[in-house]
Write a protein that holds these residues in place. Structure first.
Motif, PDB file in Angstrom:
ATOM      1  N   ILE A 111       9.543 -66.354 -27.065  1.00 20.36           N
ATOM      2  CA  ILE A 111      10.958 -65.941 -26.350  1.00 20.36           C
ATOM      3  C   ILE A 111      10.696 -65.229 -25.024  1.00 20.36           C
ATOM      4  CG2 ILE A 111      12.051 -65.989 -28.691  1.00 20.36           C
ATOM      5  CD1 ILE A 111      12.048 -62.771 -28.505  1.00 20.36           C
ATOM      6  N   THR A 112      11.765 -65.173 -24.276  1.00 16.25           N
ATOM      7  CA  THR A 112      11.612 -64.530 -22.932  1.00 16.25           C
ATOM      8  C   THR A 112      11.791 -62.889 -23.242  1.00 16.25           C
ATOM      9  OG1 THR A 112      14.004 -64.578 -22.713  1.00 16.25           O
ATOM     10  CG2 THR A 112      12.796 -66.535 -21.741  1.00 16.25           C
ATOM     11  N   VAL A 113      11.634 -62.298 -22.210  1.00 21.55           N
ATOM     12  CA  VAL A 113      11.662 -60.947 -22.231  1.00 21.55           C
ATOM     13  C   VAL A 113      13.064 -60.457 -22.243  1.00 21.55           C
ATOM     14  CG1 VAL A 113      11.570 -58.776 -20.801  1.00 21.55           C
ATOM     15  CG2 VAL A 113       9.586 -60.212 -20.717  1.00 21.55           C
ATOM     16  N   GLU A 114      13.965 -61.202 -21.652  1.00 26.69           N
ATOM     17  CA  GLU A 114      15.479 -61.119 -21.941  1.00 26.69           C
ATOM     18  C   GLU A 114      15.730 -61.161 -23.492  1.00 26.69           C
ATOM     19  OE1 GLU A 114      14.116 -62.678 -19.543  1.00 26.69           O
ATOM     20  OE2 GLU A 114      14.580 -61.779 -17.771  1.00 26.69           O
ATOM     21  N   GLU A 115      15.373 -62.165 -24.089  1.00 28.18           N
ATOM     22  CA  GLU A 115      15.723 -62.327 -25.476  1.00 28.18           C
ATOM     23  C   GLU A 115      15.108 -61.410 -26.341  1.00 28.18           C
ATOM     24  OE1 GLU A 115      15.680 -67.150 -25.744  1.00 28.18           O
ATOM     25  OE2 GLU A 115      13.873 -66.394 -25.308  1.00 28.18           O
ATOM     26  N   ALA A 116      13.659 -60.857 -26.014  1.00 27.49           N
ATOM     27  CA  ALA A 116      13.252 -59.766 -26.753  1.00 27.49           C
ATOM     28  C   ALA A 116      14.156 -58.622 -26.609  1.00 27.49           C
ATOM     29  CB  ALA A 116      11.912 -59.450 -26.192  1.00 27.49           C
ATOM     30  N   ALA A 117      14.435 -58.318 -25.461  1.00 29.15           N
ATOM     31  CA  ALA A 117      15.506 -57.145 -25.153  1.00 29.15           C
ATOM     32  C   ALA A 117      16.804 -57.152 -25.859  1.00 29.15           C
ATOM     33  CB  ALA A 117      15.699 -56.806 -23.640  1.00 29.15           C
ATOM     34  N   ARG A 118      17.149 -58.321 -26.021  1.00 28.00           N
ATOM     35  CA  ARG A 118      18.189 -58.509 -27.060  1.00 28.00           C
ATOM     36  C   ARG A 118      18.145 -58.364 -28.262  1.00 28.00           C
ATOM     37  NH1 ARG A 118      20.176 -62.663 -24.149  1.00 28.00           N
ATOM     38  NH2 ARG A 118      19.063 -64.354 -25.184  1.00 28.00           N
ATOM     39  N   ILE A 119      16.944 -58.866 -28.751  1.00 30.37           N
ATOM     40  CA  ILE A 119      16.578 -58.680 -30.211  1.00 30.37           C
ATOM     41  C   ILE A 119      16.495 -57.110 -30.563  1.00 30.37           C
ATOM     42  CG2 ILE A 119      14.817 -59.128 -31.779  1.00 30.37           C
ATOM     43  CD1 ILE A 119      14.480 -61.991 -30.422  1.00 30.37           C
ATOM     44  N   LEU A 120      15.722 -56.698 -29.552  1.00 26.88           N
ATOM     45  CA  LEU A 120      15.561 -54.943 -30.052  1.00 26.88           C
ATOM     46  C   LEU A 120      16.887 -54.228 -29.364  1.00 26.88           C
ATOM     47  CD1 LEU A 120      11.985 -55.228 -28.347  1.00 26.88           C
ATOM     48  CD2 LEU A 120      12.691 -55.025 -30.860  1.00 26.88           C
ATOM     49  N   SER A 121      17.839 -54.611 -28.946  1.00 20.86           N
ATOM     50  CA  SER A 121      18.916 -53.708 -28.598  1.00 20.86           C
ATOM     51  C   SER A 121      18.526 -52.986 -27.258  1.00 20.86           C
ATOM     52  CB  SER A 121      19.762 -53.113 -29.532  1.00 20.86           C
ATOM     53  OG  SER A 121      20.099 -54.037 -30.535  1.00 20.86           O
ATOM     54  N   SER A 171      17.085 -52.494 -23.161  1.00 20.77           N
ATOM     55  CA  SER A 171      17.381 -53.024 -21.709  1.00 20.77           C
ATOM     56  C   SER A 171      16.081 -54.113 -21.388  1.00 20.77           C
ATOM     57  CB  SER A 171      17.596 -52.026 -20.545  1.00 20.77           C
ATOM     58  OG  SER A 171      16.347 -51.154 -20.456  1.00 20.77           O
ATOM     59  N   ARG A 172      16.308 -54.883 -20.395  1.00 23.25           N
ATOM     60  CA  ARG A 172      15.030 -55.608 -19.995  1.00 23.25           C
ATOM     61  C   ARG A 172      14.047 -54.600 -19.345  1.00 23.25           C
ATOM     62  NH1 ARG A 172      14.179 -59.086 -15.111  1.00 23.25           N
ATOM     63  NH2 ARG A 172      15.996 -57.723 -14.241  1.00 23.25           N
ATOM     64  N   THR A 173      14.500 -53.486 -18.663  1.00 22.81           N
ATOM     65  CA  THR A 173      13.661 -52.666 -17.994  1.00 22.81           C
ATOM     66  C   THR A 173      12.666 -52.128 -19.098  1.00 22.81           C
ATOM     67  OG1 THR A 173      14.970 -52.416 -16.199  1.00 22.81           O
ATOM     68  CG2 THR A 173      13.524 -50.864 -16.394  1.00 22.81           C
ATOM     69  N   MET A 174      13.585 -51.449 -20.114  1.00 27.43           N
ATOM     70  CA  MET A 174      12.673 -50.863 -21.345  1.00 27.43           C
ATOM     71  C   MET A 174      11.647 -51.569 -21.833  1.00 27.43           C
ATOM     72  SD  MET A 174      11.961 -48.148 -23.084  1.00 27.43           S
ATOM     73  CE  MET A 174      13.053 -47.011 -23.033  1.00 27.43           C
ATOM     74  N   LEU A 228       7.725 -50.965 -22.345  1.00 25.08           N
ATOM     75  CA  LEU A 228       6.904 -51.190 -23.508  1.00 25.08           C
ATOM     76  C   LEU A 228       5.612 -52.260 -23.385  1.00 25.08           C
ATOM     77  CD1 LEU A 228       9.690 -51.487 -26.021  1.00 25.08           C
ATOM     78  CD2 LEU A 228       8.243 -49.406 -25.685  1.00 25.08           C
ATOM     79  N   ILE A 229       5.907 -53.022 -22.622  1.00 26.23           N
ATOM     80  CA  ILE A 229       4.749 -53.994 -22.230  1.00 26.23           C
ATOM     81  C   ILE A 229       3.651 -53.490 -21.518  1.00 26.23           C
ATOM     82  CG2 ILE A 229       4.178 -56.058 -20.807  1.00 26.23           C
ATOM     83  CD1 ILE A 229       6.952 -57.307 -21.562  1.00 26.23           C
ATOM     84  N   ASN A 230       4.079 -52.508 -20.544  1.00 24.14           N
ATOM     85  CA  ASN A 230       3.016 -52.059 -19.721  1.00 24.14           C
ATOM     86  C   ASN A 230       2.581 -50.787 -20.117  1.00 24.14           C
ATOM     87  OD1 ASN A 230       3.040 -54.261 -17.625  1.00 24.14           O
ATOM     88  ND2 ASN A 230       5.150 -53.110 -16.897  1.00 24.14           N
ATOM     89  N   GLY A 231       3.158 -50.241 -20.883  1.00 27.16           N
ATOM     90  CA  GLY A 231       2.914 -48.550 -21.246  1.00 27.16           C
ATOM     91  C   GLY A 231       2.554 -48.559 -22.749  1.00 27.16           C
TER      92      GLY A 231
END
Length: 64
Positions: free
Chosen positions: A13-23, A25-28, A32-35
């Motif tokens: 899934i895309t980062v945007e879809e992951a953000a939606r699943i996790l409730s 933001s895309r930035t957050m 999480l990916i980088n840190g």
């Protein structure tokens, strides 16, 4: 009579879809990916998340 085939579940899934699943933001999610080590797959400039790996990562982060 034709049988209905079940919908295909995406392998990634895309980062945007992951953000939606996790409730979140895309930035957050990028943070999480980088840190925080959220596992991703990179294809040139595309970043994708495996839903199964996301679930494992979440389970490992549960607070007790």
């Amino acid at each position: 009579m034709m049988e209905e085939t079940p919908p295909i579940q995406p392998l990634l899934i895309t980062v945007e879809e992951a953000a939606r699943i996790l409730s979140l933001s895309r930035t957050m999610v990028y943070e999480l990916i980088n840190g925080e080590g959220l596992p991703v797959h990179r294809f040139h400039t595309a970043i994708r998340v495996n839903p199964a790996e996301l679930q494992i990562w979440l389970n490992e982060r549960k607070t007790k």
